[in-house]
Design a protein around this motif. Structure first.
Motif, PDB file in Angstrom:
ATOM      1  N   THR A   1     -12.210   5.338  27.267  1.00  0.00           N
ATOM      2  CA  THR A   1     -13.464   5.572  27.991  1.00  0.00           C
ATOM      3  C   THR A   1     -14.010   6.978  27.744  1.00  0.00           C
ATOM      4  O   THR A   1     -15.056   7.331  28.261  1.00  0.00           O
ATOM      5  CB  THR A   1     -13.270   5.354  29.501  1.00  0.00           C
ATOM      6  OG1 THR A   1     -12.099   6.072  29.902  1.00  0.00           O
ATOM      7  CG2 THR A   1     -13.085   3.877  29.817  1.00  0.00           C
ATOM      8  N   ASP A   2     -13.299   7.782  26.954  1.00  0.00           N
ATOM      9  CA  ASP A   2     -13.797   9.131  26.659  1.00  0.00           C
ATOM     10  C   ASP A   2     -14.554   9.159  25.344  1.00  0.00           C
ATOM     11  O   ASP A   2     -15.674   9.641  25.268  1.00  0.00           O
ATOM     12  CB  ASP A   2     -12.636  10.133  26.596  1.00  0.00           C
ATOM     13  CG  ASP A   2     -11.943  10.235  27.954  1.00  0.00           C
ATOM     14  OD1 ASP A   2     -12.621   9.974  28.970  1.00  0.00           O
ATOM     15  OD2 ASP A   2     -10.744  10.558  27.995  1.00  0.00           O
ATOM     16  N   ALA A   3     -13.934   8.628  24.313  1.00  0.00           N
ATOM     17  CA  ALA A   3     -14.588   8.630  23.001  1.00  0.00           C
ATOM     18  C   ALA A   3     -15.408   7.356  22.838  1.00  0.00           C
ATOM     19  O   ALA A   3     -15.046   6.307  23.369  1.00  0.00           O
ATOM     20  CB  ALA A   3     -13.529   8.713  21.902  1.00  0.00           C
ATOM     21  N   ILE A   4     -16.523   7.466  22.105  1.00  0.00           N
ATOM     22  CA  ILE A   4     -17.321   6.281  21.782  1.00  0.00           C
ATOM     23  C   ILE A   4     -16.693   5.680  20.527  1.00  0.00           C
ATOM     24  O   ILE A   4     -16.824   6.227  19.433  1.00  0.00           O
ATOM     25  CB  ILE A   4     -18.786   6.683  21.537  1.00  0.00           C
ATOM     26  CG1 ILE A   4     -19.380   7.269  22.825  1.00  0.00           C
ATOM     27  CG2 ILE A   4     -19.598   5.480  21.058  1.00  0.00           C
ATOM     28  CD1 ILE A   4     -20.700   7.988  22.621  1.00  0.00           C
ATOM     29  N   ARG A   5     -15.972   4.577  20.716  1.00  0.00           N
ATOM     30  CA  ARG A   5     -15.179   4.051  19.597  1.00  0.00           C
ATOM     31  C   ARG A   5     -15.343   2.540  19.478  1.00  0.00           C
ATOM     32  O   ARG A   5     -15.293   1.812  20.461  1.00  0.00           O
ATOM     33  CB  ARG A   5     -13.703   4.404  19.800  1.00  0.00           C
ATOM     34  CG  ARG A   5     -12.815   3.938  18.653  1.00  0.00           C
ATOM     35  CD  ARG A   5     -11.391   4.437  18.821  1.00  0.00           C
ATOM     36  NE  ARG A   5     -11.345   5.896  18.758  1.00  0.00           N
ATOM     37  CZ  ARG A   5     -10.388   6.620  19.338  1.00  0.00           C
ATOM     38  NH1 ARG A   5      -9.426   6.027  20.020  1.00  0.00           N
ATOM     39  NH2 ARG A   5     -10.403   7.931  19.219  1.00  0.00           N
ATOM     40  N   PHE A   6     -15.539   2.107  18.223  1.00  0.00           N
ATOM     41  CA  PHE A   6     -15.635   0.682  17.912  1.00  0.00           C
ATOM     42  C   PHE A   6     -14.616   0.345  16.832  1.00  0.00           C
ATOM     43  O   PHE A   6     -14.266   1.200  16.012  1.00  0.00           O
ATOM     44  CB  PHE A   6     -17.044   0.330  17.400  1.00  0.00           C
ATOM     45  CG  PHE A   6     -18.129   0.540  18.418  1.00  0.00           C
ATOM     46  CD1 PHE A   6     -18.438  -0.456  19.341  1.00  0.00           C
ATOM     47  CD2 PHE A   6     -18.846   1.730  18.458  1.00  0.00           C
ATOM     48  CE1 PHE A   6     -19.441  -0.265  20.286  1.00  0.00           C
ATOM     49  CE2 PHE A   6     -19.855   1.931  19.399  1.00  0.00           C
ATOM     50  CZ  PHE A   6     -20.152   0.923  20.315  1.00  0.00           C
ATOM     51  N   LEU A   7     -14.155  -0.896  16.846  1.00  0.00           N
ATOM     52  CA  LEU A   7     -13.239  -1.373  15.810  1.00  0.00           C
ATOM     53  C   LEU A   7     -13.943  -2.478  15.026  1.00  0.00           C
ATOM     54  O   LEU A   7     -14.549  -3.374  15.619  1.00  0.00           O
ATOM     55  CB  LEU A   7     -11.961  -1.945  16.433  1.00  0.00           C
ATOM     56  CG  LEU A   7     -11.220  -1.039  17.423  1.00  0.00           C
ATOM     57  CD1 LEU A   7     -10.029  -1.776  18.024  1.00  0.00           C
ATOM     58  CD2 LEU A   7     -10.758   0.235  16.736  1.00  0.00           C
ATOM     59  N   VAL A   8     -13.869  -2.404  13.706  1.00  0.00           N
ATOM     60  CA  VAL A   8     -14.504  -3.407  12.837  1.00  0.00           C
ATOM     61  C   VAL A   8     -13.431  -4.003  11.939  1.00  0.00           C
ATOM     62  O   VAL A   8     -12.608  -3.268  11.383  1.00  0.00           O
ATOM     63  CB  VAL A   8     -15.601  -2.754  11.962  1.00  0.00           C
ATOM     64  CG1 VAL A   8     -16.248  -3.797  11.056  1.00  0.00           C
ATOM     65  CG2 VAL A   8     -16.657  -2.085  12.823  1.00  0.00           C
ATOM     66  N   GLY A   9     -13.447  -5.329  11.786  1.00  0.00           N
ATOM     67  CA  GLY A   9     -12.500  -5.996  10.894  1.00  0.00           C
ATOM     68  C   GLY A   9     -13.229  -6.587   9.694  1.00  0.00           C
ATOM     69  O   GLY A   9     -14.310  -7.162   9.841  1.00  0.00           O
ATOM     70  N   THR A  10     -12.658  -6.452   8.497  1.00  0.00           N
ATOM     71  CA  THR A  10     -13.351  -6.888   7.270  1.00  0.00           C
ATOM     72  C   THR A  10     -12.954  -8.308   6.856  1.00  0.00           C
ATOM     73  O   THR A  10     -11.940  -8.837   7.301  1.00  0.00           O
ATOM     74  CB  THR A  10     -13.050  -5.944   6.095  1.00  0.00           C
ATOM     75  OG1 THR A  10     -11.658  -6.055   5.761  1.00  0.00           O
ATOM     76  CG2 THR A  10     -13.387  -4.514   6.450  1.00  0.00           C
ATOM     77  N   GLN A  11     -13.792  -8.863   5.992  1.00  0.00           N
ATOM     78  CA  GLN A  11     -13.558 -10.211   5.446  1.00  0.00           C
ATOM     79  C   GLN A  11     -13.665 -10.145   3.947  1.00  0.00           C
ATOM     80  O   GLN A  11     -14.733 -10.325   3.379  1.00  0.00           O
ATOM     81  CB  GLN A  11     -14.628 -11.178   5.946  1.00  0.00           C
ATOM     82  CG  GLN A  11     -14.344 -11.692   7.307  1.00  0.00           C
ATOM     83  CD  GLN A  11     -15.131 -12.956   7.572  1.00  0.00           C
ATOM     84  OE1 GLN A  11     -16.239 -13.122   7.134  1.00  0.00           O
ATOM     85  NE2 GLN A  11     -14.538 -13.854   8.311  1.00  0.00           N
ATOM     86  N   SER A  12     -12.539  -9.868   3.310  1.00  0.00           N
ATOM     87  CA  SER A  12     -12.558  -9.808   1.852  1.00  0.00           C
ATOM     88  C   SER A  12     -11.548 -10.812   1.327  1.00  0.00           C
ATOM     89  O   SER A  12     -10.434 -10.889   1.823  1.00  0.00           O
ATOM     90  CB  SER A  12     -12.182  -8.403   1.397  1.00  0.00           C
ATOM     91  OG  SER A  12     -11.768  -8.447   0.048  1.00  0.00           O
ATOM     92  N   LEU A  13     -11.963 -11.605   0.339  1.00  0.00           N
ATOM     93  CA  LEU A  13     -11.023 -12.573  -0.242  1.00  0.00           C
ATOM     94  C   LEU A  13     -10.160 -11.901  -1.303  1.00  0.00           C
ATOM     95  O   LEU A  13      -9.030 -12.306  -1.545  1.00  0.00           O
ATOM     96  CB  LEU A  13     -11.800 -13.731  -0.869  1.00  0.00           C
ATOM     97  CG  LEU A  13     -12.390 -14.697   0.152  1.00  0.00           C
ATOM     98  CD1 LEU A  13     -13.348 -15.664  -0.522  1.00  0.00           C
ATOM     99  CD2 LEU A  13     -11.292 -15.450   0.869  1.00  0.00           C
ATOM    100  N   LYS A  14     -10.702 -10.856  -1.941  1.00  0.00           N
ATOM    101  CA  LYS A  14     -10.000 -10.281  -3.092  1.00  0.00           C
ATOM    102  C   LYS A  14      -9.071  -9.130  -2.734  1.00  0.00           C
ATOM    103  O   LYS A  14      -8.064  -8.918  -3.388  1.00  0.00           O
ATOM    104  CB  LYS A  14     -11.039  -9.775  -4.111  1.00  0.00           C
ATOM    105  CG  LYS A  14     -11.872 -10.891  -4.738  1.00  0.00           C
ATOM    106  CD  LYS A  14     -12.491 -10.445  -6.053  1.00  0.00           C
ATOM    107  CE  LYS A  14     -13.790  -9.698  -5.840  1.00  0.00           C
ATOM    108  NZ  LYS A  14     -14.865 -10.561  -5.306  1.00  0.00           N
TER     109      LYS A  14
END
Length: 387
Positions: free
Chosen positions: A25-38
């Motif tokens: 709740t202190d840092a503005i943080r997002f997590l993103v997950g990738t979609q790569s087949l290779k």
């Protein structure tokens, strides 16, 4: 300096999974997950420095497969879940697992981004959330405001309630609910309600929305044909316990009072293609974000069905005599619903949008081409809501 201009970050790979880091709740943080087949897939940890308007990123390897859904523990900022595809015996299986970030993921990456890009660290697998009987996980939902010990996974036509042990290294199924009916029924998405002591779940399958009581694992309501086509996403109003938003392939966003499911309370028809994501603001529930494969993100001000439909509520004591009549006049009419902003920084389908857990006026959106955009609620509206 606060600026309304968007901040854009590009990932090398395609991506559709995004979450705010709920326990942070202190840092503005997002997590993103990738979609790569290779290539090996990755979790990008995106920190937004709002004073300097810049993004700092760290990358962790997710070698298990391409990520379709990501969820952050509400209690432990190092723990997350992913639903991912992996190929086994030449067929694709959707799995779910709980992971921990390595304890030193933050070291070194800001000073020398080149080194960390070449030698990213790997997520630590805590446990799998699938057994042979229930494969094909669509999403994993953490108990809202929970202690990080309970999650629900939706796998085909089953909703599974899991108990995680202290270290999250083992998960046991404590109860299950099953979709009954003809054909190949399967859940597409769901949302754990933050109300009623977190004892309710809403799920989408095909064009229907169902409510479940998690204590008995039985269905408590069903909205048949909630949308003309597939329902893509759901969200509960954080302040009004019976209100639920849904969106789908009929290009519509609908708002429901689940005590009366015959008709939606409101319908929005601003998008021109499938609507993938709908999100209520956690603090100001009139603010609703929707993301669509028309490449647009829309911020709506749904005041009439919010917890403060008559605007900012003022205590009677605070009003002096002269303001009384004015307040009564003002109090009769709910404020008008409106589209606040349409954001067009994306060039591809926008699959998810999430509000920051640390800053209620800030949100991120992610399109399939790997473009992450961070935006703010327009200042004029922010001050109108606050003042």
């Amino acid at each position: 300096m606060e600026d309304d201009a968007p901040v854009i970050y590009g990932l090398e790979f395609q991506a559709r999974a995004l979450t705010a880091q709920t326990a942070e709740t202190d840092a503005i943080r997002f997590l993103v997950g990738t979609q790569s087949l290779k290539f090996d897939n990755q979790i990008h940890i995106i920190d937004f420095d709002d004073e300097n308007n810049i993004i700092n990123k760290n990358v962790l390897l997710h070698q298990a497969g391409e990520i379709w859904h990501i969820g952050a523990s509400p209690a432990d900022k190092a723990v997350l879940t992913t639903c991912y595809n992996k190929t086994s015996d030449s067929r694709v299986v959707s799995c779910a697992a709980v992971w921990r970030m390595p304890s030193d993921w933050e070291t070194g990456s800001h000073e020398s981004p080149d080194d960390s890009a070449h030698n990213p660290q790997t997520l630590e697998l805590l446990c799998h959330l699938d057994d042979s009987a229930h494969s094909n996980a669509a999403c994993v939902l953490w108990e809202p405001m929970g202690d990080g010990k309970r999650v629900i996974s939706l796998a085909d036509n089953h909703a599974l309630l899991w108990d995680l042990q202290e270290s999250s290294t083992q998960a046991t199924v404590s109860s299950t609910a099953t979709l009954e009916g003809k054909g190949q029924l399967k859940f597409t998405s769901g949302k754990w309600s933050p109300h009623h002591n977190c004892s309710q779940l809403a799920t989408a399958n095909d064009t229907a929305i169902r409510g479940w009581d998690l204590r008995t694992m039985s269905q408590i309501y069903c909205i048949e044909n909630a949308h003309g086509q597939l329902v893509r996403d759901l969200d509960f109003n954080p302040n009004r316990q019976y209100y639920l938003a849904s969106c789908g392939d009929d290009c519509k966003v609908k708002f429901w009072d689940v005590r009366n499911v015959q008709e939606p309370v409101k319908t929005l028809e601003e998008h021109s293609h499938w609507v993938w994501s709908v999100r209520y603001n956690h603090s100001h529930d009139q603010l609703v974000l929707t993301a669509s494969s028309d490449s647009r993100l829309i911020l709506s001000n749904m005041v009439s069905i919010s917890s403060e439909p008559f605007g900012h509520l003022v205590d009677d004591e605070e009003l002096s005599e002269g303001e009384d009549n004015h307040q009564e006049e003002k109090g009769k009419e709910p404020l008008k619903d409106s589209v606040v902003s349409t954001y067009e920084e994306h060039e591809d389908s926008v699959y998810t949008a999430e509000w920051s857990s640390a800053d209620p006026w800030l949100f991120a959106s992610l399109s399939y081409d790997g473009r992450l955009v961070i935006n703010r609620v327009p200042r004029a509206l922010k001050y109108r809501i606050l003042l």
